[in-house]
Design an enzyme around this catalytic site. Structure first.
Site, PDB file in Angstrom:
ATOM      1  N   HIS A   1       1.032  -1.202  -0.105  1.00  0.00           N
ATOM      2  CA  HIS A   1      -0.183   0.014   0.096  1.00  0.00           C
ATOM      3  C   HIS A   1       0.489   1.012  -0.169  1.00  0.00           C
ATOM      4  O   HIS A   1       1.232   2.247   0.822  1.00  0.00           O
ATOM      5  CB  HIS A   1      -0.957   0.239   1.469  1.00  0.00           C
ATOM      6  CG  HIS A   1      -1.244  -0.315   2.602  1.00  0.00           C
ATOM      7  ND1 HIS A   1       0.050   0.229   3.232  1.00  0.00           N
ATOM      8  CD2 HIS A   1      -0.789  -1.058   3.180  1.00  0.00           C
ATOM      9  CE1 HIS A   1       0.322   0.149   4.883  1.00  0.00           C
ATOM     10  NE2 HIS A   1      -0.837  -1.404   4.779  1.00  0.00           N
TER      11      HIS A   1
ATOM     12  N   HIS B   1      -4.509 -10.547  13.279  1.00  0.00           N
ATOM     13  CA  HIS B   1      -4.582  -8.861  12.799  1.00  0.00           C
ATOM     14  C   HIS B   1      -4.970  -9.238  11.586  1.00  0.00           C
ATOM     15  O   HIS B   1      -4.872 -10.811  11.203  1.00  0.00           O
ATOM     16  CB  HIS B   1      -3.225  -8.674  12.576  1.00  0.00           C
ATOM     17  CG  HIS B   1      -2.812  -7.240  11.434  1.00  0.00           C
ATOM     18  ND1 HIS B   1      -3.800  -6.666  11.897  1.00  0.00           N
ATOM     19  CD2 HIS B   1      -2.051  -6.658  11.018  1.00  0.00           C
ATOM     20  CE1 HIS B   1      -3.401  -5.735  10.862  1.00  0.00           C
ATOM     21  NE2 HIS B   1      -2.662  -5.850  10.722  1.00  0.00           N
TER      22      HIS B   1
ATOM     23  N   GLU C   1      -5.792  -7.806   8.814  1.00  0.00           N
ATOM     24  CA  GLU C   1      -5.460  -6.832   7.699  1.00  0.00           C
ATOM     25  C   GLU C   1      -5.217  -8.181   6.677  1.00  0.00           C
ATOM     26  O   GLU C   1      -4.581  -9.420   7.165  1.00  0.00           O
ATOM     27  CB  GLU C   1      -3.987  -5.891   7.681  1.00  0.00           C
ATOM     28  CG  GLU C   1      -3.682  -5.059   6.505  1.00  0.00           C
ATOM     29  CD  GLU C   1      -2.494  -4.173   6.493  1.00  0.00           C
ATOM     30  OE1 GLU C   1      -1.853  -3.774   7.285  1.00  0.00           O
ATOM     31  OE2 GLU C   1      -2.583  -3.745   5.782  1.00  0.00           O
TER      32      GLU C   1
ATOM     33  N   ASP D   1      -3.309  -9.301   4.285  1.00  0.00           N
ATOM     34  CA  ASP D   1      -1.676  -9.802   4.294  1.00  0.00           C
ATOM     35  C   ASP D   1      -1.994 -10.992   5.718  1.00  0.00           C
ATOM     36  O   ASP D   1      -0.774 -12.146   5.095  1.00  0.00           O
ATOM     37  CB  ASP D   1      -0.425  -8.796   4.303  1.00  0.00           C
ATOM     38  CG  ASP D   1      -0.637  -7.630   5.360  1.00  0.00           C
ATOM     39  OD1 ASP D   1      -1.676  -7.777   6.180  1.00  0.00           O
ATOM     40  OD2 ASP D   1       0.239  -8.017   5.974  1.00  0.00           O
TER      41      ASP D   1
ATOM     42  N   HIS E   1      -1.260  -3.490  14.265  1.00  0.00           N
ATOM     43  CA  HIS E   1      -0.968  -2.287  13.809  1.00  0.00           C
ATOM     44  C   HIS E   1      -2.338  -0.725  12.145  1.00  0.00           C
ATOM     45  O   HIS E   1      -2.731  -0.030  11.963  1.00  0.00           O
ATOM     46  CB  HIS E   1       0.162  -2.128  11.556  1.00  0.00           C
ATOM     47  CG  HIS E   1      -0.412  -1.247  10.544  1.00  0.00           C
ATOM     48  ND1 HIS E   1      -1.015  -2.388   9.765  1.00  0.00           N
ATOM     49  CD2 HIS E   1      -0.336  -0.329   9.869  1.00  0.00           C
ATOM     50  CE1 HIS E   1      -1.398  -1.109   8.334  1.00  0.00           C
ATOM     51  NE2 HIS E   1      -1.283  -0.189   8.557  1.00  0.00           N
TER      52      HIS E   1
ATOM     53  N   ASP F   1       2.398  -7.934  12.774  1.00  0.00           N
ATOM     54  CA  ASP F   1       3.105  -7.032  12.548  1.00  0.00           C
ATOM     55  C   ASP F   1       4.448  -6.517  13.685  1.00  0.00           C
ATOM     56  O   ASP F   1       5.433  -5.662  12.388  1.00  0.00           O
ATOM     57  CB  ASP F   1       2.566  -5.849  12.578  1.00  0.00           C
ATOM     58  CG  ASP F   1       1.688  -5.875  10.830  1.00  0.00           C
ATOM     59  OD1 ASP F   1       1.818  -6.851  10.203  1.00  0.00           O
ATOM     60  OD2 ASP F   1       0.562  -4.966  10.768  1.00  0.00           O
TER      61      ASP F   1
ATOM     62  N   TYR G   1      10.199  -0.771   8.250  1.00  0.00           N
ATOM     63  CA  TYR G   1       8.789  -1.097   8.535  1.00  0.00           C
ATOM     64  C   TYR G   1       8.795  -0.231   9.421  1.00  0.00           C
ATOM     65  O   TYR G   1       7.199   0.262   9.745  1.00  0.00           O
ATOM     66  CB  TYR G   1       9.262  -2.626   8.949  1.00  0.00           C
ATOM     67  CG  TYR G   1       8.110  -3.471   9.226  1.00  0.00           C
ATOM     68  CD1 TYR G   1       7.373  -4.049   7.560  1.00  0.00           C
ATOM     69  CD2 TYR G   1       6.951  -3.409  10.578  1.00  0.00           C
ATOM     70  CE1 TYR G   1       6.151  -4.601   8.270  1.00  0.00           C
ATOM     71  CE2 TYR G   1       6.052  -3.523  10.061  1.00  0.00           C
ATOM     72  CZ  TYR G   1       5.320  -4.742   8.971  1.00  0.00           C
ATOM     73  OH  TYR G   1       4.214  -5.222   9.352  1.00  0.00           O
TER      74      TYR G   1
ATOM     75  N   HIS H   1       5.716 -10.402   9.297  1.00  0.00           N
ATOM     76  CA  HIS H   1       6.552 -10.843   8.531  1.00  0.00           C
ATOM     77  C   HIS H   1       7.850 -10.950   8.399  1.00  0.00           C
ATOM     78  O   HIS H   1       8.766 -10.275   9.025  1.00  0.00           O
ATOM     79  CB  HIS H   1       6.485  -9.339   7.885  1.00  0.00           C
ATOM     80  CG  HIS H   1       5.413  -8.828   7.656  1.00  0.00           C
ATOM     81  ND1 HIS H   1       4.649  -8.957   6.766  1.00  0.00           N
ATOM     82  CD2 HIS H   1       4.313  -7.541   7.735  1.00  0.00           C
ATOM     83  CE1 HIS H   1       2.962  -8.848   6.042  1.00  0.00           C
ATOM     84  NE2 HIS H   1       2.908  -7.415   6.941  1.00  0.00           N
TER      85      HIS H   1
HETATM   86 FE1  FEO Z   1      -1.135  -4.535   9.262  1.00  0.00          FE
HETATM   87 FE2  FEO Z   1       1.117  -6.986   7.530  1.00  0.00          FE
HETATM   88  O1  FEO Z   1      -0.614  -5.852   8.569  1.00  0.00           O
END
Ligand code: FEO
Length: 423
Positions: A46, A100, A102, A104, A166, A185, A213, A244
């Site tokens: 993003h 989370h 999100e 991903d 996040h 995250d 990051y 990640h």
């Molecule tokens: Fe806030 Fe890796 O997603």
């Protein structure tokens, strides 16, 4: 034999990796496996340029209750499935912990739930529950709050809500018997690598990507990050299993110390100079400022915001340097931003950068604006306004030069920077 609905999902959702080769789970400690995906080709997350790719980390715990912690981005589900199947039948999964919402991390939940038909989806209350329902509809949810835990056999999973790290729903999962924090995250990096641990990779690159990051994903939430560090200070953590990039096992203390520094906005005696230029006059000013800061003993990075034009010379948002610039700004006390005046405004490139910068709620920076102009010269004042709006302390009056900067004018700029540091 795949369930019918899963086949449909595969056809629609896994076109990138239609027939992956055999993917194996990687055991990170006895009975706990990494079953995620390395996304080698990701170049934008993003708007954040991810020049080293990323990974979506999911973890499988084999215990009396088989538990999957997080999933992967939609489109990569088959890779995750292959890795899970290399150690267990996915139908045996009892819990899917979603740290989370999100996509991903949660994008693979609908897919895996077609196999793990009896699994409960553990998510934070109320925001995880609300978010998962909005994205994917109904499952057998088990909402949890900070301090709650579930026993999965020999192991316990304790939950810590970390809102805004996040998204509002974010949480971390701690396993005290293994001393592993599944941090999602937090502490992550957008970094594709074949080796899973910090000590198996070039540590300077891992830390650079962790800083990038934090600067681009978490800097806005520094106070919440500081609270999360306080909330986890009594945890005995031997391993941080991130959402990640690579996992931390040798350098847990180091990354926690860095998070303390970053979340406190503890800045170094360093500077970032960012500019755009039309006919090199603002560029000359930027180079003069850079040299003067260096003379003051300040380490400087100079960014021409247009250093990554696309093949026909236009600024390419997918290659925008904002994420790299923010990585340096995260730890730099000083910031100088310059632009010529275009149509009574600053250059759109600089306006875009300042919007991005302001959105990340920088703290404790000392800044000033500069630029050349033909007539009008509004850009410099507009930049200063944006720097103030971002919370910066303005330390030098607007530096404005009409037309071409003379040698004498450049020397005046140098002297004003030197004078500030002497004062
Ligand atoms: Fe806030 Fe890796 O997603």
């Amino acid at each position: 034999m795949l369930p019918r609905s899963a086949k449909i999902h595969k056809k629609r959702g896994n076109d990138r990796k239609d027939e992956p080769p055999a993917m194996k789970a990687i055991e990170i400690t006895k009975g706990i496996y990494w079953v995620g995906v390395v996304d080698w080709t990701l170049r934008s997350f993003h708007g954040y340029t991810t020049s080293r790719g990323s990974s979506y980390n999911a973890y499988l715990i084999l215990d009396e209750k088989v538990t999957l912690i997080d999933t992967v981005k939609h489109g990569f589900e088959n890779e995750m499935l292959e890795r899970i199947k290399s150690v267990i039948d996915p139908e045996k999964i009892d819990y899917v912990v979603s740290n989370h919402v999100e996509p991903d991390h949660s994008g693979g939940i609908p897919f895996i739930m077609k196999y793990a038909k009896n699994a409960k989806v553990v998510t934070s209350m109320p925001n995880g529950l609300k978010g998962l329902r909005a994205h994917y509809g109904e499952f057998d949810y088990q909402p949890v709050k900070t301090g709650e835990s579930i026993s999965i056999g020999k192991r316990t999973l304790s939950f810590l809500q970390v809102p805004m790290l996040h998204w509002p729903d974010s949480m971390m999962t701690y396993c005290p018997e293994e001393k592993i924090l599944f941090s999602n995250d937090g502490f992550g990096q957008h970094l594709a690598a074949s080796e899973r641990f910090d000590d198996e990779n070039d540590l300077s690159i891992v830390i650079e990507e962790a800083q990038k990051y934090y600067a681009n994903i978490l800097m806005l939430y520094g106070r919440q990050a500081a609270k999360a560090l306080t909330d986890t200070k009594d945890f005995d953590i031997q391993m941080i299993a991130t959402g990640h990039g690579v996992l931390w096992r040798k350098n847990v203390a180091k990354i926690v110390e860095l998070y303390k520094k970053w979340s406190a906005a503890d800045l170094d005696e360093k500077a970032v100079v960012v500019y755009d230029t039309m006919w090199h006059s603002t560029e000359k000013m930027a180079r003069t400022i850079t040299e003067a800061l260096r003379e003051c003993g300040i380490s400087v990075k100079l960014f021409d915001i247009k250093t990554t034009p696309n093949s026909v010379g236009y600024y390419d948002i997918k290659k925008n340097p904002h994420a790299d610039i923010m990585t340096d700004i995260l730890t730099s006390r000083y910031l100088a931003v310059g632009s010529p005046t275009l149509n009574n405004q600053m250059m759109p490139t600089i306006a875009g950068f300042l919007t991005y910068f302001k959105g990340l709620s920088p703290r404790h920076h000392k800044a000033f604006a500069f630029g050349s102009y033909g007539w009008g010269g509004q850009s410099i004042g507009l930049i200063e306004d944006e720097l103030k709006a971002a919370g910066c302390e303005i330390i030098l009056d607007k530096i404005r030069i009409q037309e071409i900067p003379s040698t004498e004018q450049l020397e005046e700029i140098r002297q004003s920077v030197l004078a500030y540091k002497k004062a």
